[in-house]
Enzyme design. Structure first.
Site, mmCIF file in Angstrom:
data_model
loop_
_atom_site.group_PDB
_atom_site.id
_atom_site.type_symbol
_atom_site.label_atom_id
_atom_site.label_comp_id
_atom_site.label_asym_id
_atom_site.label_seq_id
_atom_site.Cartn_x
_atom_site.Cartn_y
_atom_site.Cartn_z
ATOM 1 N N ARG A 539 35.322 34.351 34.182
ATOM 2 C CA ARG A 539 35.890 33.004 34.044
ATOM 3 C C ARG A 539 36.512 32.535 35.345
ATOM 4 N NH1 ARG A 539 40.238 31.959 29.808
ATOM 5 N NH2 ARG A 539 41.055 33.894 30.655
ATOM 6 N N SER A 603 40.136 43.540 36.060
ATOM 7 C CA SER A 603 40.610 44.451 35.003
ATOM 8 C C SER A 603 39.980 45.834 35.082
ATOM 9 C CB SER A 603 40.343 43.825 33.632
ATOM 10 O OG SER A 603 40.902 42.548 33.579
ATOM 11 N N ASP A 657 44.459 42.608 34.057
ATOM 12 C CA ASP A 657 44.624 41.754 32.871
ATOM 13 C C ASP A 657 45.859 42.135 32.051
ATOM 14 O OD1 ASP A 657 43.506 44.159 32.107
ATOM 15 O OD2 ASP A 657 42.167 43.315 30.611
#
Length: 917
Positions: A539, A603, A657
């Site tokens: 994203r 992450s 994350d």
């Protein structure tokens, strides 16, 4: 010739007149389809009433749970005894069931009379007689040396609390043995059998003859889920969803319900349909006011009903020239066998004339026609009423299964159905007319209800053996409190190793410093870009933060896929793909020329030397891009931006994350100092005192530590709780031997653990009829989302079966229960292990503060935590149990990996500006 035709016409006219005369006389016995649909609706309402805990006491249809939870599946085998008590004869049987793939069985049986003095004497005498007959049977078959399981068919209304217990509610069918009502008949039988020292019999199950009929037919036809008796007595049973049976604990699977429909109408619900003859018959019976539906349809009463009608018609001069014979005045003189014989239309009136003559009634031809038609109306009404109640059960089954069209089989037994020449055809026809959306096969029980008792016993025997094996498979997933404390203590040890300079290298929990040294204070503002890489999707976000009284965070984002060939290609290809996605987003938002501060949520385990430097320790979650491990991912991103040479960005922070999750919740709740991810991966971060972080210089303040706890246990410290299934999943993964704790707790692996267990259970013949389908062989087919769906409390087993069918797994109801149980064991263990690890961290936070009691908030993200119906609850319960002096609030993160990255960037900018000033 003309004279013959005239005579035939005259006879036909005569017959028609007689039939019309009887039709007018018995008008109230002729039931239209509208009336039958109304009876069907009334019966459905009584069924619902009977199933409800509060309404059952006043229900006439008692809907008794039989504790038969499973139909035969063809894998039953062995020798079983059965005894059948419930009619004019008592029966003992030996049933041999073969597991040869042909659904075959061998039956030996013997009938014994049930004398009147036994059935109307004392209970002790009755059960002693049963035990004597069984002993005689076993001796004649040379079975006394064997220990055999026994099924007991007891065809009277009983309340059961388990399969091998039955409290007699009331006697029916002329049985009146004293001292039995209100007692457990299985105990009475066991006591009687114990007096026979020469036999060793284990009573495993007690069933009603109706249930026995369903089980007998269910052995031959797997679709059979209704049992129906139409004989001396009448009753029906069917497989009901457990979630609808308030009288029994639990909502998994199905259970056979013995409706005891004979008492339908005892509350007056059928009074508008009962005739003067029904009332007279009832008053003269042994149990006035009871079993009113049975008295309208069972063969025990239909002959008497015909007698009462003929008596009144004769008294009114409509039959036999008004001469009332002794036969018409004698109760029970006309039996069902007479009624059946008189309805053999192919034989004309000869049977009727013969029977009436034998009864000294000397009928005319008109009398024979009229009497034959009376018999037809009485037996047709019986078939109609039986069809209406059966149609109600069929409709309930169809609605339970949420089907537009039901295909099912009714197992059927009873003298009325078997011997009456017209009854079966009438019943089938009316049922199909009342429920046109049900395709019903009627299967006649060949061996009677006693074989069914043996089949129930065989199924109970199979289920007990299966349960033992299933429990053995799932036992390693059941973690005691002591085991969980041990996991917590080992996690605490590994946390300490990761923080210390001399032990950090060999620690499995790496305790990586993030250089995030503060949480939001509300003054953050501005526009920020955020990147989020951590799974198969990537994203790019634009985040606008406002401070002050109108404090808010607004986000705009776009999702891009990362193909497998990119995930597992070269590092250069991966970062070029990321930059291509950024370029598309900047153009999409119309901000290609702006140089915005950027936070990069990455992450994966990184070792950071500062907030904007992150060296990849190792890939997880299926990523395998080459030339990345040991490299600074921020530098790789900057180089990819330079290669494209279209825009420039100020990369302020590289963020995990988990840290983003903590920061997002910290923006709402200043007490949030822990971040937890429970989704595709599993990880925790928390704010640690700088003085405890030996691998970073400085003793003042706090810094967020990214624990990377997924690697906990890679040194073998939790091998004692790893199962063979965990090892199989690990060995088949891309990073064998690594991330062992994550592989037991994260969404990426739980479905695969379940798949391995299902394969093992199938190999043992405990699932899917022992057939491993091609789909079950496919690694990754069982996604974790299926665990969440299957374990939903609101999900009926029918829907579980549909999910399994989507996976190419053709499951029975029993299979679905086992699959749900496996999913529950795997996900519960995952939540408990996660809770044990988190308890170690909250306890450490409490000790850091030197507090007797700690209040703290954990920011949480991840699909497993958010979507699984039980994971969050079990995790929270475990933390509370293992860290009783910590009051932990769990707060769901709203987009920690996107919003959190922007907030970390904003906090880093704020702290940087303070430092410069």
């Amino acid at each position: 010739m003309f004279a013959v035709h005239l005579l035939a016409f005259h006879f036909a006219k005569l017959k028609e007149d007689q039939i019309k005369k009887v039709d007018r006389y018995l008008y109230h016995m002729r039931l239209s389809d509208d009336v039958l649909l109304d009876v069907m609706a009334r019966f459905q309402a009584e069924m619902v009433k009977g199933l409800g805990r509060d309404t059952n006491p006043t229900a006439t249809v008692k809907m008794l749970p039989s504790f038969v939870r499973s139909l035969p599946d063809g894998s039953e085998k062995g020798d079983f005894l059965a005894v059948d008590l419930g009619g004019s004869q008592f029966r003992a049987l030996k049933v041999k069931v073969f597991n040869d793939g042909k659904q075959s069985s061998q039956l030996e049986s013997e009938f014994y009379p049930t004398p009147k003095e036994v059935i109307q004497g004392s209970g002790a005498e009755l059960f002693s007689y049963v035990a004597d007959c069984l002993s005689d049977f076993m001796e004649s078959r040379n079975l006394k040396h064997e220990k055999l399981p026994l099924g007991f068919t007891f065809s009277f209304p009983c309340k059961q609390t388990k399969l091998e217990e039955g409290i007699l509610l009331s006697w029916t069918k002329h049985f009146k043995a004293r001292g039995v009502q209100g007692t457990d008949v299985v105990s009475s039988l066991r006591n009687a059998l114990q007096k026979h020292k020469d036999i060793d019999v284990d009573v495993l199950a007690m069933v009603n003859d109706t249930v026995g009929t369903m089980m007998t037919c269910g052995y031959d036809d797997p679709r059979c889920e209704i049992g129906l008796i139409i004989g001396t007595g009448t009753n029906a049973c069917y497989m009901e969803e457990m979630r609808h049976i308030d009288l029994v604990e639990g909502d998994e699977g199905r259970m056979c319900i013995n409706t005891e429909w004979g008492a339908f109408g005892d509350d007056g619900a059928l009074d508008d349909l009962r005739t003067e003859f029904d009332r007279e018959l009832d008053l003269g019976s042994l149990n006035p006011g009871k079993q009113l539906f049975e008295k309208m349809i069972s063969s025990l009463y239909l002959g008497e009903l015909v007698r009462l009608i003929l008596l009144k018609m004769t008294k009114e001069g409509l039959l036999f020239n008004g001469k009332v014979s002794a036969a018409l005045l004698t109760k029970g003189k006309i039996e069902m066998k007479h009624v059946s014989a008189m309805e053999k239309y192919k034989e004309g009136l000869s049977n009727t004339k013969e029977i009436l003559t034998e009864l000294n009634l000397f009928p005319s031809e008109d009398d024979c026609i009229a009497v034959q038609h009376v018999c037809t109306i009485v037996s047709f009404r019986s078939a109609n009423l039986c069809a209406a109640a059966l149609a109600a059960i069929l409709t309930r089954l169809r609605e339970n299964k949420k089907l537009l069209r039901l295909r099912t089989t009714v197992g059927i037994d009873g003298g009325l159905y078997k011997t009456h020449p017209q009854y079966p055809k009438r019943l089938h026809k009316v049922v199909r007319r009342l429920v046109p959306n049900c395709d019903v096969r009627f299967l006649l029980s060949q061996s009677g209800s006693a074989k069914g008792a043996a089949m129930v016993t065989a199924v109970a025997h199979r289920l007990a053996a299966q349960r033992k094996k299933i429990d053995a498979v799932l036992a390693p997933f059941v973690l005691t409190l002591e085991t969980l404390r041990d996991v917590k203590n080992k996690m605490r040890t590994e946390l300490e190793y990761g923080l210390k300079r001399e032990t950090q290298d060999r620690a499995t929990v790496k305790m990586l410093p993030t250089y995030v040294c503060g949480t939001p204070d509300g003054t953050e503002k501005g526009k920020y870009l955020a990147l989020d890489l951590g799974g198969t999707n990537f994203r790019v976000l634009l985040v606008k933060i406002r401070s002050g009284r109108r404090r808010s965070v607004r986000m705009y984002n776009k999702i891009f896929a990362i193909p497998l060939e990119i995930m597992q290609g070269t590092g250069e290809e991966l970062f070029d793909h990321i930059v291509q996605c950024i370029a598309d987003f900047l153009e999409y938002m119309g901000i290609k020329g702006a140089r915005l501060p950027l936070g990069f949520t990455f992450s994966f385990p990184c070792r950071q030397a500062s907030i904007d430097k992150g060296t990849l320790v190792g890939w997880t979650k299926g990523f395998k891009a080459t030339d990345c491990e040991g490299e600074d991912v921020v530098d790789m991103l900057r180089e990819a931006i330079r290669r494209r040479n279209e825009f420039d960005l100020d990369i302020v922070a590289v963020v995990n994350d988990t840290v983003g999750t903590m920061m997002t919740c910290g923006y709402e709740d200043p007490n949030c100092e822990i971040g937890l991810i429970a989704g595709t991966g599993s990880n925790v971060c928390y704010m640690e005192d700088m003085k405890n972080i030996e691998i970073v210089d400085g003793n003042e303040g706090k810094m967020c530590i990214n624990t990377e706890w997924g690697g906990f246990g890679d040194n073998g410290c939790i091998d004692n709780i790893r199962t063979k299934y965990d090892k199989e999943v690990d060995e088949g993964s891309l990073n064998a031997g690594k991330q062992r704790y994550e592989k037991m707790t994260s969404g990426m692996y739980l479905g695969e653990i379940v798949r391995q267990i299902l394969i093992d259970l199938t190999k043992q013949g405990l699932l899917f009829r022992g057939q491993i389908s091609e789909s079950l062989r496919k690694r990754g087919i069982f996604e974790t989302k299926f665990l969440s769906q299957i374990e939903s409390d609101r999900l009926a087993l029918l829907q579980v079966r549909r999910i399994l069918q989507q996976l190419g797994l053709d499951s029975t109801c029993d299979d679905s229960i086992i699959v749900k149980e496996v999913c529950g064991a795997v996900s519960r263990r995952a939540a408990q292990l996660c809770g044990a690890g988190l308890a170690a961290i909250v306890e450490k936070k409490r000790e850091n503060r030197g507090a007797e009691h700690l209040q703290i908030t954990v920011g949480v993200d991840g699909t497993l935590y958010k979507l699984h119906p039980h994971f969050s609850r079990v995790l929270q319960e475990t933390v509370k149990e293992l860290a009783p002096r910590c009051d932990v609030t769990f707060m769901l993160s709203e987009d920690g990996s996107g919003k959190g990255a922007a907030l970390i960037t904003a906090v880093a900018k704020r702290l940087h500006n303070i430092g410069q000033k």
